[in-house]
Design a protein around this motif. Structure first.
Motif, PDB file in Angstrom:
ATOM      1  N   GLY A  26       0.818  -1.215   0.000  1.00 42.96           N
ATOM      2  CA  GLY A  26       0.000   0.000   0.000  1.00 42.96           C
ATOM      3  C   GLY A  26       0.844   1.253   0.000  1.00 42.96           C
ATOM      4  N   VAL A  27       1.954   1.242   0.762  1.00 38.06           N
ATOM      5  CA  VAL A  27       2.871   2.385   0.788  1.00 38.06           C
ATOM      6  C   VAL A  27       3.514   2.560  -0.582  1.00 38.06           C
ATOM      7  CG1 VAL A  27       5.096   3.175   1.703  1.00 38.06           C
ATOM      8  CG2 VAL A  27       3.326   2.346   3.256  1.00 38.06           C
ATOM      9  N   ARG A  28       3.917   1.478  -1.199  1.00 38.60           N
ATOM     10  CA  ARG A  28       4.580   1.556  -2.508  1.00 38.60           C
ATOM     11  C   ARG A  28       3.626   2.076  -3.587  1.00 38.60           C
ATOM     12  NH1 ARG A  28       9.368  -1.989  -2.393  1.00 38.60           N
ATOM     13  NH2 ARG A  28       9.478  -2.942  -0.336  1.00 38.60           N
ATOM     14  N   GLU A  29       2.312   1.831  -3.415  1.00 36.29           N
ATOM     15  CA  GLU A  29       1.344   2.333  -4.382  1.00 36.29           C
ATOM     16  C   GLU A  29       1.096   3.832  -4.209  1.00 36.29           C
ATOM     17  OE1 GLU A  29      -2.134   0.036  -3.802  1.00 36.29           O
ATOM     18  OE2 GLU A  29      -1.310  -1.801  -4.704  1.00 36.29           O
ATOM     19  N   MET A  30       1.244   4.324  -2.976  1.00 40.51           N
ATOM     20  CA  MET A  30       0.903   5.718  -2.684  1.00 40.51           C
ATOM     21  C   MET A  30       2.089   6.681  -2.793  1.00 40.51           C
ATOM     22  SD  MET A  30      -2.289   6.150  -2.147  1.00 40.51           S
ATOM     23  CE  MET A  30      -3.716   5.083  -1.970  1.00 40.51           C
ATOM     24  N   PHE A  31       3.328   6.165  -2.643  1.00 37.55           N
ATOM     25  CA  PHE A  31       4.488   7.051  -2.578  1.00 37.55           C
ATOM     26  C   PHE A  31       5.616   6.519  -3.466  1.00 37.55           C
ATOM     27  CE2 PHE A  31       2.220   7.323   1.455  1.00 37.55           C
ATOM     28  CZ  PHE A  31       2.018   8.696   1.562  1.00 37.55           C
ATOM     29  N   SER A  32       6.513   7.409  -3.808  1.00 35.92           N
ATOM     30  CA  SER A  32       7.716   7.043  -4.555  1.00 35.92           C
ATOM     31  C   SER A  32       8.927   7.636  -3.844  1.00 35.92           C
ATOM     32  CB  SER A  32       7.647   7.547  -6.002  1.00 35.92           C
ATOM     33  OG  SER A  32       7.629   8.964  -6.036  1.00 35.92           O
ATOM     34  N   VAL A  33      10.065   6.982  -4.007  1.00 34.42           N
ATOM     35  CA  VAL A  33      11.324   7.463  -3.420  1.00 34.42           C
ATOM     36  C   VAL A  33      12.323   7.677  -4.554  1.00 34.42           C
ATOM     37  CG1 VAL A  33      13.224   6.952  -1.845  1.00 34.42           C
ATOM     38  CG2 VAL A  33      10.905   6.204  -1.272  1.00 34.42           C
ATOM     39  N   ASP A  34      12.871   8.891  -4.630  1.00 33.83           N
ATOM     40  CA  ASP A  34      13.914   9.181  -5.627  1.00 33.83           C
ATOM     41  C   ASP A  34      15.216   8.574  -5.132  1.00 33.83           C
ATOM     42  OD1 ASP A  34      16.195  10.811  -6.850  1.00 33.83           O
ATOM     43  OD2 ASP A  34      14.459  11.469  -8.039  1.00 33.83           O
ATOM     44  N   SER A  35      15.790   7.671  -5.918  1.00 34.16           N
ATOM     45  CA  SER A  35      16.960   6.918  -5.468  1.00 34.16           C
ATOM     46  C   SER A  35      18.183   7.804  -5.241  1.00 34.16           C
ATOM     47  CB  SER A  35      17.292   5.822  -6.489  1.00 34.16           C
ATOM     48  OG  SER A  35      17.595   6.400  -7.750  1.00 34.16           O
ATOM     49  N   ARG A  36      18.263   8.947  -5.914  1.00 34.27           N
ATOM     50  CA  ARG A  36      19.453   9.802  -5.795  1.00 34.27           C
ATOM     51  C   ARG A  36      19.267  10.933  -4.786  1.00 34.27           C
ATOM     52  NH1 ARG A  36      22.109  11.286 -11.474  1.00 34.27           N
ATOM     53  NH2 ARG A  36      23.742  11.833  -9.967  1.00 34.27           N
ATOM     54  N   SER A  37      18.092  11.598  -4.831  1.00 31.14           N
ATOM     55  CA  SER A  37      17.892  12.768  -3.970  1.00 31.14           C
ATOM     56  C   SER A  37      17.325  12.437  -2.600  1.00 31.14           C
ATOM     57  CB  SER A  37      16.966  13.771  -4.659  1.00 31.14           C
ATOM     58  OG  SER A  37      15.654  13.234  -4.791  1.00 31.14           O
ATOM     59  N   GLY A  38      16.706  11.278  -2.452  1.00 35.84           N
ATOM     60  CA  GLY A  38      16.061  10.942  -1.185  1.00 35.84           C
ATOM     61  C   GLY A  38      14.702  11.600  -1.012  1.00 35.84           C
ATOM     62  N   GLU A  39      14.166  12.199  -2.087  1.00 36.65           N
ATOM     63  CA  GLU A  39      12.855  12.840  -1.999  1.00 36.65           C
ATOM     64  C   GLU A  39      11.741  11.792  -2.075  1.00 36.65           C
ATOM     65  OE1 GLU A  39      13.866  17.164  -4.092  1.00 36.65           O
ATOM     66  OE2 GLU A  39      12.700  15.655  -5.176  1.00 36.65           O
ATOM     67  N   ILE A  40      10.816  11.906  -1.144  1.00 36.29           N
ATOM     68  CA  ILE A  40       9.616  11.062  -1.157  1.00 36.29           C
ATOM     69  C   ILE A  40       8.467  11.920  -1.663  1.00 36.29           C
ATOM     70  CG2 ILE A  40       8.005   9.695   0.225  1.00 36.29           C
ATOM     71  CD1 ILE A  40      10.246   9.109   2.148  1.00 36.29           C
ATOM     72  N   ARG A  41       7.767  11.447  -2.698  1.00 38.38           N
ATOM     73  CA  ARG A  41       6.674  12.208  -3.297  1.00 38.38           C
ATOM     74  C   ARG A  41       5.394  11.363  -3.351  1.00 38.38           C
ATOM     75  NH1 ARG A  41       8.061  16.985  -5.616  1.00 38.38           N
ATOM     76  NH2 ARG A  41      10.327  17.401  -5.795  1.00 38.38           N
ATOM     77  N   VAL A  42       4.277  12.086  -3.454  1.00 34.49           N
ATOM     78  CA  VAL A  42       2.964  11.424  -3.548  1.00 34.49           C
ATOM     79  C   VAL A  42       2.838  10.785  -4.925  1.00 34.49           C
ATOM     80  CG1 VAL A  42       0.462  11.740  -3.504  1.00 34.49           C
ATOM     81  CG2 VAL A  42       1.921  13.027  -1.917  1.00 34.49           C
ATOM     82  N   LYS A  43       2.410   9.533  -4.922  1.00 34.11           N
ATOM     83  CA  LYS A  43       2.264   8.790  -6.166  1.00 34.11           C
ATOM     84  C   LYS A  43       0.808   8.424  -6.458  1.00 34.11           C
ATOM     85  CE  LYS A  43       3.796   4.347  -8.154  1.00 34.11           C
ATOM     86  NZ  LYS A  43       4.589   3.131  -7.849  1.00 34.11           N
ATOM     87  N   GLY A  44       0.017   8.189  -5.400  1.00 36.91           N
ATOM     88  CA  GLY A  44      -1.379   7.768  -5.573  1.00 36.91           C
ATOM     89  C   GLY A  44      -2.344   8.795  -5.021  1.00 36.91           C
ATOM     90  N   ASN A  45      -3.592   8.390  -4.854  1.00 41.59           N
ATOM     91  CA  ASN A  45      -4.651   9.271  -4.333  1.00 41.59           C
ATOM     92  C   ASN A  45      -4.842   8.996  -2.841  1.00 41.59           C
ATOM     93  OD1 ASN A  45      -5.267  10.410  -6.888  1.00 41.59           O
ATOM     94  ND2 ASN A  45      -6.495   8.594  -7.405  1.00 41.59           N
ATOM     95  N   LEU A  46      -4.501   9.987  -2.024  1.00 42.14           N
ATOM     96  CA  LEU A  46      -4.632   9.839  -0.577  1.00 42.14           C
ATOM     97  C   LEU A  46      -6.088  10.024  -0.163  1.00 42.14           C
ATOM     98  CD1 LEU A  46      -1.513  11.895   0.600  1.00 42.14           C
ATOM     99  CD2 LEU A  46      -1.700   9.420   0.302  1.00 42.14           C
ATOM    100  N   ASP A  47      -6.563   9.150   0.714  1.00 39.54           N
ATOM    101  CA  ASP A  47      -7.944   9.206   1.190  1.00 39.54           C
ATOM    102  C   ASP A  47      -7.939   8.897   2.679  1.00 39.54           C
ATOM    103  OD1 ASP A  47     -10.627   9.002   1.748  1.00 39.54           O
ATOM    104  OD2 ASP A  47     -11.118   7.869  -0.049  1.00 39.54           O
ATOM    105  N   ALA A  48      -8.236   9.927   3.485  1.00 43.21           N
ATOM    106  CA  ALA A  48      -8.199   9.753   4.943  1.00 43.21           C
ATOM    107  C   ALA A  48      -9.233   8.749   5.418  1.00 43.21           C
ATOM    108  CB  ALA A  48      -8.414  11.101   5.642  1.00 43.21           C
ATOM    109  N   GLU A  49     -10.331   8.560   4.643  1.00 42.15           N
ATOM    110  CA  GLU A  49     -11.337   7.593   5.050  1.00 42.15           C
ATOM    111  C   GLU A  49     -10.827   6.155   4.925  1.00 42.15           C
ATOM    112  OE1 GLU A  49     -12.700  11.202   4.946  1.00 42.15           O
ATOM    113  OE2 GLU A  49     -12.396  10.366   2.938  1.00 42.15           O
ATOM    114  N   GLU A  50      -9.833   5.920   4.069  1.00 39.52           N
ATOM    115  CA  GLU A  50      -9.269   4.579   3.898  1.00 39.52           C
ATOM    116  C   GLU A  50      -8.034   4.375   4.778  1.00 39.52           C
ATOM    117  OE1 GLU A  50      -8.527   3.770  -0.180  1.00 39.52           O
ATOM    118  OE2 GLU A  50     -10.646   3.896  -0.781  1.00 39.52           O
ATOM    119  N   ASN A  51      -7.119   5.349   4.798  1.00 42.79           N
ATOM    120  CA  ASN A  51      -5.917   5.272   5.638  1.00 42.79           C
ATOM    121  C   ASN A  51      -5.596   6.666   6.160  1.00 42.79           C
ATOM    122  OD1 ASN A  51      -4.725   2.445   5.405  1.00 42.79           O
ATOM    123  ND2 ASN A  51      -5.012   2.960   3.239  1.00 42.79           N
ATOM    124  N   HIS A  52      -5.523   6.804   7.487  1.00 46.50           N
ATOM    125  CA  HIS A  52      -5.221   8.111   8.053  1.00 46.50           C
ATOM    126  C   HIS A  52      -3.752   8.255   8.436  1.00 46.50           C
ATOM    127  CE1 HIS A  52      -6.001   5.599  11.621  1.00 46.50           C
ATOM    128  NE2 HIS A  52      -5.197   6.425  12.249  1.00 46.50           N
TER     129      HIS A  52
END
Length: 531
Positions: free
Chosen positions: A286-312
């Motif tokens: 689930g984490v891998r579907e929602m976020f991405s990690v840049d292998s060089r910069s270490g930046e974590i960015r949003v990849k999927g659609n966040l929904d507080a009703e499903e995961n807070h």
């Protein structure tokens, strides 16, 4: 339909509040049942538990009020037994939640009563632990110190509690053992621990068998093979400034939004100090579907659609490794709190409508019952309902999550025979979201109007020597009521004139109002008479 008589622990309590002209039962009846019961299986005798007469269930329209999702349980109206209507899979219904409860309502009419009850779905050990891969490959330098730890991918078991993964076991060997690390929430993580210094010249690889066991009865297990490749010599591992980071994001945050920029350091030079960031083995799918990690910069960015009703909240497990040989990873955890936004409008479900309503109904008469639900949380999930102006009705919100539509003023069918009542439900989010529901209310007639003649008095002229039975006049009356209340019958009030009853002179057709002569009139003997 046959029923399987299976008895499960039952705890229940009831509290009664009487509201004229209907009854609300507020409290709890709680049943417990295991998942995967066959359809038709006995859950409980809800009629006995509610102290209801089984003979009245069908006549009073006793029923389970279903939510928008699948109806899993139903009631046999012949005997009051609550039984399984559809397959119940606790893992599909509640996922990894430790407690799985169905919150249901039952409604019975005449008088209208709402009962709240709960059914707890108990887990059974119907799943064995399973590793994501049947084989893992680890490359470990021969210079790695004794006591070094290596995270392994954990086995997954969709069961909960003692039926989930409880322990790991490693087959006997000289160099490694297994340590079990408890994780926040649930689950246990296997960590491979080096017990003895490796020597590539003596042995270039090690093959181990990792066993995951649950705590169910009977116990179930799953296995995976670990292949350890011993590599030759990079003596500094990357280091994060913190082992745990915490941040927050609003749900529906656009894809590509920066969550956090990680920064690990490595004292080595060149490729041995060049850091590569990635998800660690702990990171869930689930984490891998929602976020991405840049292998060089270490930046974590949003990849999927966040929904507080499903995961807070999300736990993002990241590792940093250098590009040198025999690299040792460093780990950190990023906790992301998902903040709710007002992205769900209230949902209005009409439960009962009592139409038509008699025009002589007293103010406060129940016309309809409806439920309001908003999936958002906090103020975003707080809902207020009102009626658009222009109708003699009002709303009562004294019931939890329910509203009653009541008459507020006296009704008059002759003025308005039906109403389309529009109800607007608005949450307290910013900006607020609203839903509308229209309810058609028909008004039934009562005999509250007397017939009225077109004129208060009439004058008729008759020529003497008329024929008996001839029509001499007609009258017309009107009644604004409908159906049988407006069906008129004409008659003549019996009075006397010149020692004879009026009925000796004339008669009237009771249906048409046409007046006929009963005798031949003589002007010299009678110039006028009055009816």
């Amino acid at each position: 339909m046959g029923y399987f008589k299976i008895c499960w622990p039952l705890k229940w309590s009831l509290f009664y509040y009487v509201l004229s002209p209907w009854v609300l039962v507020s409290g709890q009846i709680r049943y417990s049942m295991p998942e995967e019961l066959q359809m038709g299986a006995f859950v409980g005798n809800i009629a006995d538990d509610l102290d209801l007469d089984v003979k009245e269930l069908a006549a009073r329209s006793f029923r389970i009020v279903s939510s928008p999702r699948k109806q899993y349980l139903d009631v046999n109206l012949d005997n009051g037994i609550l039984y399984v209507k559809g397959e119940i899979d606790r893992e599909q219904l509640c996922g990894s939640n430790p407690v799985c409860t169905l919150f249901l309502e039952a409604v019975i009419e005449n008088p209208l009563t709402v009962y709240h009850f709960q059914v707890e779905i108990l887990d059974v050990n119907d799943n064995a632990p399973r590793f994501p891969h049947t084989q893992f490959r680890l490359e470990i330098s021969e210079v790695v110190a004794q006591g070094s730890r290596f995270a392994l991918e954990s086995a997954q078991d969709p069961d909960v509690g003692s039926n989930s993964v409880q322990t790991y076991q490693l087959d006997d060997n000289e160099y490694f053992n297994i340590d079990i690390q408890s994780r926040r929430g649930d689950g246990k993580l296997p960590v491979l621990v080096l017990q003895r210094q490796l020597d590539r010249e003596k042995q270039t690889s090690h093959k181990l068998v990792l066993i995951a066991k649950d705590g169910g009865i009977p116990q179930k297990s799953g296995t995976a093979q670990i292949i350890v490749i011993v590599q030759d010599a990079n003596d500094n591992a990357p280091v994060f400034q913190q082992s745990e980071y915490r941040t927050s994001l609003r749900e529906n945050t656009p894809r590509g939004t920066l969550v956090i920029k990680l920064n690990a350091t490595d004292l080595d030079d060149g490729a041995n100090g060049e850091i590569v960031y990635s998800f660690s083995s702990y990171a869930s799918s689930g984490v891998r579907e929602m976020f991405s990690v840049d292998s060089r910069s270490g930046e974590i960015r949003v990849k999927g659609n966040l929904d507080a009703e499903e995961n807070h909240v999300f736990e993002i497990n990241v590792q940093a490794m250098d590009r040198g040989p025999y690299a040792t990873p460093a780990y950190c955890e990023v906790l992301v709190d998902v903040v709710d936004t007002n992205d769900n409008a209230p949902e209005v479900t009409l439960t009962s409508v009592f139409s038509p309503v008699s025009e002589d109904a007293l103010p406060g008469t129940v016309v309809a019952l409806f439920n309001v639900d908003d999936k958002d949380s906090g103020d975003n999930g707080q809902v207020h309902c009102h009626i658009l102006s222009g109708s003699p009705f009002k709303l009562d919100s004294s019931l939890t999550n329910y509203y009653r539509l009541l008459t507020e003023l006296r009704l008059d069918r002759e003025n308005v025979s039906k109403y389309d009542v529009t109800i607007v439900c608005t949450d307290r989010g910013n900006p607020p979201l609203a839903s509308k529901k229209s309810i058609r209310v028909e008004i039934s007639d009562v005999n509250d109007n007397a017939p009225r003649f077109a004129h208060p008095s009439y004058t008729a002229y008759v020529t003497e020597n008329n024929a008996i039975g001839s029509s001499i006049f007609s009258v017309t009356a009107f009644d604004p009521d409908v159906n049988q209340n407006s069906q008129l019958t004409y008659s003549i009030l019996e009075t006397w004139d010149k020692d004879l009853p009026v009925s000796a002179y004339v008669l009237i057709n009771s249906e048409t109002g046409v007046v006929y002569a009963q005798k031949t009139f003589d002007y010299e003997q009678m110039k006028s008479f009055q009816l």
